[in-house]
Design a protein around this motif. Sequence first.
Motif, PDB file in Angstrom:
ATOM      1  N   LEU A 143       0.816  -1.220   0.000  1.00 42.22           N
ATOM      2  CA  LEU A 143       0.000   0.000   0.000  1.00 42.22           C
ATOM      3  C   LEU A 143       0.849   1.268   0.000  1.00 42.22           C
ATOM      4  O   LEU A 143       0.337   2.346  -0.295  1.00 42.22           O
ATOM      5  N   SER A 144       2.129   1.156   0.302  1.00 40.55           N
ATOM      6  CA  SER A 144       2.986   2.345   0.241  1.00 40.55           C
ATOM      7  C   SER A 144       3.118   2.840  -1.195  1.00 40.55           C
ATOM      8  O   SER A 144       3.505   3.980  -1.435  1.00 40.55           O
ATOM      9  N   GLU A 145       2.753   1.992  -2.148  1.00 41.60           N
ATOM     10  CA  GLU A 145       2.797   2.364  -3.571  1.00 41.60           C
ATOM     11  C   GLU A 145       1.442   2.877  -4.082  1.00 41.60           C
ATOM     12  O   GLU A 145       1.259   3.028  -5.279  1.00 41.60           O
ATOM     13  N   HIS A 146       0.474   3.093  -3.181  1.00 46.05           N
ATOM     14  CA  HIS A 146      -0.854   3.554  -3.600  1.00 46.05           C
ATOM     15  C   HIS A 146      -0.705   4.810  -4.450  1.00 46.05           C
ATOM     16  O   HIS A 146       0.069   5.681  -4.075  1.00 46.05           O
ATOM     17  N   PRO A 147      -1.395   4.998  -5.548  1.00 42.63           N
ATOM     18  CA  PRO A 147      -2.475   4.183  -6.105  1.00 42.63           C
ATOM     19  C   PRO A 147      -2.004   3.084  -7.052  1.00 42.63           C
ATOM     20  O   PRO A 147      -2.814   2.451  -7.702  1.00 42.63           O
ATOM     21  N   ASN A 148      -0.694   2.847  -7.129  1.00 46.12           N
ATOM     22  CA  ASN A 148      -0.171   1.840  -8.045  1.00 46.12           C
ATOM     23  C   ASN A 148       0.135   0.511  -7.349  1.00 46.12           C
ATOM     24  O   ASN A 148       0.877  -0.304  -7.883  1.00 46.12           O
ATOM     25  N   ALA A 149      -0.408   0.302  -6.181  1.00 48.68           N
ATOM     26  CA  ALA A 149      -0.146  -0.930  -5.435  1.00 48.68           C
ATOM     27  C   ALA A 149      -0.719  -2.127  -6.179  1.00 48.68           C
ATOM     28  O   ALA A 149      -1.777  -2.054  -6.795  1.00 48.68           O
ATOM     29  N   LEU A 150      -0.014  -3.233  -6.095  1.00 43.93           N
ATOM     30  CA  LEU A 150      -0.471  -4.474  -6.716  1.00 43.93           C
ATOM     31  C   LEU A 150      -1.352  -5.240  -5.741  1.00 43.93           C
ATOM     32  O   LEU A 150      -1.151  -5.180  -4.544  1.00 43.93           O
ATOM     33  N   GLY A 151      -2.299  -5.975  -6.276  1.00 39.35           N
ATOM     34  CA  GLY A 151      -3.157  -6.801  -5.435  1.00 39.35           C
ATOM     35  C   GLY A 151      -4.604  -6.647  -5.823  1.00 39.35           C
ATOM     36  O   GLY A 151      -4.962  -5.901  -6.736  1.00 39.35           O
ATOM     37  N   ASN A 152      -5.446  -7.344  -5.110  1.00 34.09           N
ATOM     38  CA  ASN A 152      -6.881  -7.306  -5.354  1.00 34.09           C
ATOM     39  C   ASN A 152      -7.456  -6.102  -4.603  1.00 34.09           C
ATOM     40  O   ASN A 152      -7.986  -6.232  -3.511  1.00 34.09           O
ATOM     41  N   ILE A 153      -7.326  -4.931  -5.207  1.00 35.57           N
ATOM     42  CA  ILE A 153      -7.735  -3.666  -4.591  1.00 35.57           C
ATOM     43  C   ILE A 153      -8.879  -3.087  -5.402  1.00 35.57           C
ATOM     44  O   ILE A 153      -8.855  -3.097  -6.626  1.00 35.57           O
ATOM     45  N   LYS A 154      -9.874  -2.571  -4.709  1.00 36.84           N
ATOM     46  CA  LYS A 154     -11.010  -1.972  -5.400  1.00 36.84           C
ATOM     47  C   LYS A 154     -11.423  -0.707  -4.660  1.00 36.84           C
ATOM     48  O   LYS A 154     -11.495  -0.689  -3.438  1.00 36.84           O
ATOM     49  N   ARG A 155     -11.684   0.349  -5.414  1.00 40.72           N
ATOM     50  CA  ARG A 155     -12.213   1.572  -4.813  1.00 40.72           C
ATOM     51  C   ARG A 155     -13.680   1.340  -4.504  1.00 40.72           C
ATOM     52  O   ARG A 155     -14.432   0.808  -5.320  1.00 40.72           O
ATOM     53  N   LEU A 156     -14.100   1.745  -3.320  1.00 43.29           N
ATOM     54  CA  LEU A 156     -15.476   1.550  -2.889  1.00 43.29           C
ATOM     55  C   LEU A 156     -16.317   2.760  -3.254  1.00 43.29           C
ATOM     56  O   LEU A 156     -15.813   3.865  -3.392  1.00 43.29           O
ATOM     57  N   LYS A 157     -17.598   2.522  -3.407  1.00 41.22           N
ATOM     58  CA  LYS A 157     -18.525   3.597  -3.766  1.00 41.22           C
ATOM     59  C   LYS A 157     -19.026   4.261  -2.487  1.00 41.22           C
ATOM     60  O   LYS A 157     -20.112   3.989  -2.005  1.00 41.22           O
ATOM     61  N   THR A 158     -18.181   5.126  -1.946  1.00 40.52           N
ATOM     62  CA  THR A 158     -18.505   5.844  -0.718  1.00 40.52           C
ATOM     63  C   THR A 158     -18.331   7.333  -0.956  1.00 40.52           C
ATOM     64  O   THR A 158     -17.671   7.746  -1.912  1.00 40.52           O
ATOM     65  N   ARG A 159     -18.921   8.127  -0.067  1.00 38.19           N
ATOM     66  CA  ARG A 159     -18.833   9.578  -0.209  1.00 38.19           C
ATOM     67  C   ARG A 159     -17.381  10.035  -0.172  1.00 38.19           C
ATOM     68  O   ARG A 159     -16.944  10.813  -0.996  1.00 38.19           O
ATOM     69  N   LYS A 160     -16.628   9.552   0.802  1.00 37.84           N
ATOM     70  CA  LYS A 160     -15.204   9.844   0.868  1.00 37.84           C
ATOM     71  C   LYS A 160     -14.464   8.675   0.228  1.00 37.84           C
ATOM     72  O   LYS A 160     -14.850   7.535   0.425  1.00 37.84           O
ATOM     73  N   PRO A 161     -13.408   8.946  -0.515  1.00 39.50           N
ATOM     74  CA  PRO A 161     -12.697   7.855  -1.188  1.00 39.50           C
ATOM     75  C   PRO A 161     -12.156   6.824  -0.191  1.00 39.50           C
ATOM     76  O   PRO A 161     -11.457   7.162   0.758  1.00 39.50           O
ATOM     77  N   ARG A 162     -12.538   5.560  -0.395  1.00 38.96           N
ATOM     78  CA  ARG A 162     -12.089   4.443   0.431  1.00 38.96           C
ATOM     79  C   ARG A 162     -11.796   3.270  -0.491  1.00 38.96           C
ATOM     80  O   ARG A 162     -12.345   3.182  -1.574  1.00 38.96           O
ATOM     81  N   TRP A 163     -10.947   2.387  -0.024  1.00 36.58           N
ATOM     82  CA  TRP A 163     -10.577   1.211  -0.793  1.00 36.58           C
ATOM     83  C   TRP A 163     -10.656  -0.023   0.093  1.00 36.58           C
ATOM     84  O   TRP A 163     -10.613   0.069   1.308  1.00 36.58           O
ATOM     85  N   ARG A 164     -10.745  -1.177  -0.586  1.00 36.86           N
ATOM     86  CA  ARG A 164     -10.637  -2.441   0.114  1.00 36.86           C
ATOM     87  C   ARG A 164      -9.599  -3.280  -0.612  1.00 36.86           C
ATOM     88  O   ARG A 164      -9.410  -3.165  -1.812  1.00 36.86           O
ATOM     89  N   MET A 165      -8.908  -4.092   0.167  1.00 36.59           N
ATOM     90  CA  MET A 165      -7.905  -4.995  -0.394  1.00 36.59           C
ATOM     91  C   MET A 165      -8.202  -6.393   0.127  1.00 36.59           C
ATOM     92  O   MET A 165      -8.282  -6.598   1.330  1.00 36.59           O
ATOM     93  N   HIS A 166      -8.410  -7.347  -0.791  1.00 38.44           N
ATOM     94  CA  HIS A 166      -8.534  -8.744  -0.394  1.00 38.44           C
ATOM     95  C   HIS A 166      -7.126  -9.303  -0.222  1.00 38.44           C
ATOM     96  O   HIS A 166      -6.244  -9.051  -1.047  1.00 38.44           O
ATOM     97  N   ILE A 167      -6.947 -10.070   0.828  1.00 38.33           N
ATOM     98  CA  ILE A 167      -5.651 -10.659   1.130  1.00 38.33           C
ATOM     99  C   ILE A 167      -5.797 -12.179   1.141  1.00 38.33           C
ATOM    100  O   ILE A 167      -6.469 -12.729   2.018  1.00 38.33           O
ATOM    101  N   SER A 168      -5.221 -12.828   0.140  1.00 38.22           N
ATOM    102  CA  SER A 168      -5.171 -14.297   0.053  1.00 38.22           C
ATOM    103  C   SER A 168      -6.522 -14.983   0.212  1.00 38.22           C
ATOM    104  O   SER A 168      -6.603 -16.048   0.813  1.00 38.22           O
ATOM    105  N   SER A 169      -7.564 -14.398  -0.255  1.00 34.28           N
ATOM    106  CA  SER A 169      -8.918 -14.968  -0.155  1.00 34.28           C
ATOM    107  C   SER A 169      -9.319 -15.293   1.280  1.00 34.28           C
ATOM    108  O   SER A 169     -10.221 -16.085   1.512  1.00 34.28           O
ATOM    109  N   LYS A 170      -8.636 -14.688   2.249  1.00 37.89           N
ATOM    110  CA  LYS A 170      -8.945 -14.934   3.659  1.00 37.89           C
ATOM    111  C   LYS A 170      -9.383 -13.676   4.393  1.00 37.89           C
ATOM    112  O   LYS A 170     -10.239 -13.739   5.259  1.00 37.89           O
TER     113      LYS A 170
END
Length: 134
Positions: free
Chosen positions: A31-58
Motif C-alpha cells: 500500500l505504500s505504492e498507492h495508487p499503483n499498489a499491486l493486489g486485489n484492490i477496489k475503490r469503494l462507492k462511498t462519499r469519501k474515497p475508500r478502498w478495500r484490499m482482499h488478502i489471500s482470499s482470507k
Amino acid sequence: MRIEIEENVRAFIRERPEKDRRVIGEHIERLSEHPNALGNIKRLKTRKPRWRMHISSKFTLFYYVDDNTVYIDHIMSQELAHKKYGKIWESPYDLPVPIKWEYHVRLQDHCGETPLFPLSIHLQKNVLSTVHLG
C-alpha cells in the motif's frame, strides 16, 4: 506513502498465526505504492474515497488515503466482510448500511394482461435511493 495502522487492526493481526501475519504484512507494505499498489484492490462507492484490499482470499482490509498517508482502519475475514457489507459497499456514506428488497409485481397493461415484473427497492440511511422496475 506513509502507512498508519489503527490499533484494532494491529490487535487483529497479532491474533493471527505467524504465516497469516507475514502475508498480511506483505500486502500492507504494497500500500505504500498507492495508487499503483499491486493486489486485489477496489475503490469503494462511498462519499469519501475508500478502498478495500482482499488478502489471500482470507482477509479484507479497508483503508483510505489522506495527503501522503494510507490509513488502515478495518480488517476482517473476507467471509465476514461479505456478510456485513456485501461484495462492494454501495452506500454513499462512510459506513455502509444499504437495504435492498426485491419483489415481483403484476402490473396491468392497456390490454388487460398482467405480466410479472421484477421490482427492486434500495434504501440507504432510511432514504429511498433506487426503485427499478423490469
